[in-house]
Motif scaffolding. Structure first.
Motif, PDB file in Angstrom:
ATOM      1  N   TRP A 183       0.848  -1.193   0.000  1.00 19.26           N
ATOM      2  CA  TRP A 183       0.000   0.000   0.000  1.00 19.26           C
ATOM      3  C   TRP A 183       0.881   1.240   0.000  1.00 19.26           C
ATOM      4  O   TRP A 183       2.113   1.132   0.063  1.00 19.26           O
ATOM      5  N   GLU A 184       0.284   2.415  -0.091  1.00 18.47           N
ATOM      6  CA  GLU A 184       1.020   3.674  -0.088  1.00 18.47           C
ATOM      7  C   GLU A 184       0.472   4.595   1.003  1.00 18.47           C
ATOM      8  O   GLU A 184      -0.739   4.665   1.223  1.00 18.47           O
ATOM      9  N   HIS A 185       1.387   5.303   1.633  1.00 16.81           N
ATOM     10  CA  HIS A 185       1.021   6.286   2.653  1.00 16.81           C
ATOM     11  C   HIS A 185       1.301   7.677   2.094  1.00 16.81           C
ATOM     12  O   HIS A 185       2.440   7.995   1.748  1.00 16.81           O
ATOM     13  N   ALA A 186       0.265   8.487   1.976  1.00 11.12           N
ATOM     14  CA  ALA A 186       0.415   9.843   1.439  1.00 11.12           C
ATOM     15  C   ALA A 186       0.634  10.823   2.585  1.00 11.12           C
ATOM     16  O   ALA A 186      -0.200  10.946   3.490  1.00 11.12           O
ATOM     17  N   ILE A 187       1.765  11.514   2.559  1.00 12.92           N
ATOM     18  CA  ILE A 187       2.111  12.486   3.591  1.00 12.92           C
ATOM     19  C   ILE A 187       2.697  13.722   2.916  1.00 12.92           C
ATOM     20  O   ILE A 187       2.988  13.710   1.727  1.00 12.92           O
ATOM     21  N   ASP A 188       2.864  14.803   3.692  1.00 14.72           N
ATOM     22  CA  ASP A 188       3.531  15.977   3.129  1.00 14.72           C
ATOM     23  C   ASP A 188       5.015  15.944   3.490  1.00 14.72           C
ATOM     24  O   ASP A 188       5.484  15.052   4.221  1.00 14.72           O
ATOM     25  N   VAL A 189       5.766  16.898   2.994  1.00 13.06           N
ATOM     26  CA  VAL A 189       7.224  16.884   3.189  1.00 13.06           C
ATOM     27  C   VAL A 189       7.573  17.052   4.664  1.00 13.06           C
ATOM     28  O   VAL A 189       8.479  16.384   5.181  1.00 13.06           O
ATOM     29  N   ASP A 190       6.868  17.939   5.363  1.00  9.01           N
ATOM     30  CA  ASP A 190       7.148  18.122   6.788  1.00  9.01           C
ATOM     31  C   ASP A 190       6.940  16.820   7.563  1.00  9.01           C
ATOM     32  O   ASP A 190       7.699  16.509   8.491  1.00  9.01           O
ATOM     33  N   THR A 191       5.918  16.070   7.181  1.00  6.65           N
ATOM     34  CA  THR A 191       5.657  14.797   7.857  1.00  6.65           C
ATOM     35  C   THR A 191       6.726  13.770   7.508  1.00  6.65           C
ATOM     36  O   THR A 191       7.118  12.955   8.354  1.00  6.65           O
ATOM     37  N   LEU A 192       7.239  13.801   6.284  1.00 13.36           N
ATOM     38  CA  LEU A 192       8.352  12.919   5.925  1.00 13.36           C
ATOM     39  C   LEU A 192       9.570  13.220   6.796  1.00 13.36           C
ATOM     40  O   LEU A 192      10.239  12.299   7.284  1.00 13.36           O
ATOM     41  N   VAL A 193       9.843  14.491   7.016  1.00  6.27           N
ATOM     42  CA  VAL A 193      10.964  14.862   7.881  1.00  6.27           C
ATOM     43  C   VAL A 193      10.704  14.397   9.309  1.00  6.27           C
ATOM     44  O   VAL A 193      11.607  13.884   9.988  1.00  6.27           O
ATOM     45  N   ALA A 194       9.465  14.535   9.780  1.00  4.86           N
ATOM     46  CA  ALA A 194       9.117  14.053  11.112  1.00  4.86           C
ATOM     47  C   ALA A 194       9.272  12.536  11.197  1.00  4.86           C
ATOM     48  O   ALA A 194       9.690  11.999  12.236  1.00  4.86           O
TER      49      ALA A 194
END
Length: 244
Positions: free
Chosen positions: A182-193
């Motif tokens: 599956w895929e998890h859609a997040i924003d860039v700030d959340t990727l950094v978190a």
């Protein structure tokens, strides 16, 4: 576990962990619960990523977690009990649970002690469910992300788990396995978190940690779509042990 164990490093980044770590697919949660009628225990529950999904389906879920910072976030989930403890030391009586789960946690345990302790708290029939979310290295960008993180991660362990199942001792033996992509859609700030929530990033000196997070942000900005989202591919591996 000891106070300086990396397994207990997560509390320092509990908010980042709760914000960024992916949930678990509904198919996996339903599969773990299928045929289980009695009480549910989530051990090494962290901030409750799996706990919340279990509690949405069952009343009276109990979460056991050794880290104080993590437990403070677990308390936000309505309708659950929260206990301080670990897989090697569950503060509950014999045979009280019908299902014990551990998500993203079994690779931290003392396998011999945890196997015996979780078997103790399970009634008969009972079930143990072990779950991992694993970033899919079939995607070249994920390979670059893992290189930027620069930690040992659980990838080496996951290769063994994928091929042979988790290391576990009696009375747990044969298991069923379920894998969901599956895929998890997040924003860039959340990727950094998400990067900031990794144990091997948490324990680095501040300047090294900032270099890692800057590199992750750069990769995220490269990956982001027009809507600003980053789609991170996962494979979720779940293992189910039934005790008669």
């Amino acid at each position: 576990m000891t106070p300086d164990d990396p397994a207990l490093s997560f509390g320092a980044a509990a908010e980042a962990y709760d914000r960024a770590r992916p949930p678990y697919p509904d198919e996996i949660v339903d599969w773990l619960l299928d045929g289980v009628a009695g009480p549910v225990l989530d051990v090494g529950a962290g901030t409750g990523k799996l706990t919340a999904a279990l509690a949405a389906r069952r009343d009276g879920v109990v979460a056991v977690e050794p880290d104080t910072g993590m437990r403070s976030l677990l308390a936000r989930i309505p309708g659950i009990g929260v206990r301080a403890g670990s897989a090697e030391d569950v503060p509950l009586a014999d045979g009280v649970a019908s299902l014990a789960t551990m998500a993203q946690a079994w690779h931290w345990v003392d396998v011999r002690r945890a196997s015996a302790e979780l078997a103790r708290v399970l009634g008969r029939p009972g079930r143990l469910g072990l779950v991992w979310n694993y970033r899919s290295l079939a995607d070249e960008w994920v390979v670059r992300l893992s290189a930027a993180l620069g930690g040992a991660d659980s990838a080496g362990q996951m290769e063994k788990i994928r091929a042979h199942g988790p290391a576990i001792e009696a009375p747990f033996t044969a298991y069923d396995r379920r894998v969901v992509a599956w895929e998890h859609a997040i924003d860039v700030d959340t990727l950094v978190a998400l990067a900031a929530s990794r144990s091997y990033v948490i324990v680095r000196p501040p300047d090294e940690r900032e270099r890692v997070l800057s590199a992750v942000r750069e990769l995220g900005e490269e990956r982001a779509g027009a809507d600003g989202s980053v789609r991170l591919p996962y494979e979720t591996y779940a293992f189910r042990y039934d005790l008669a």
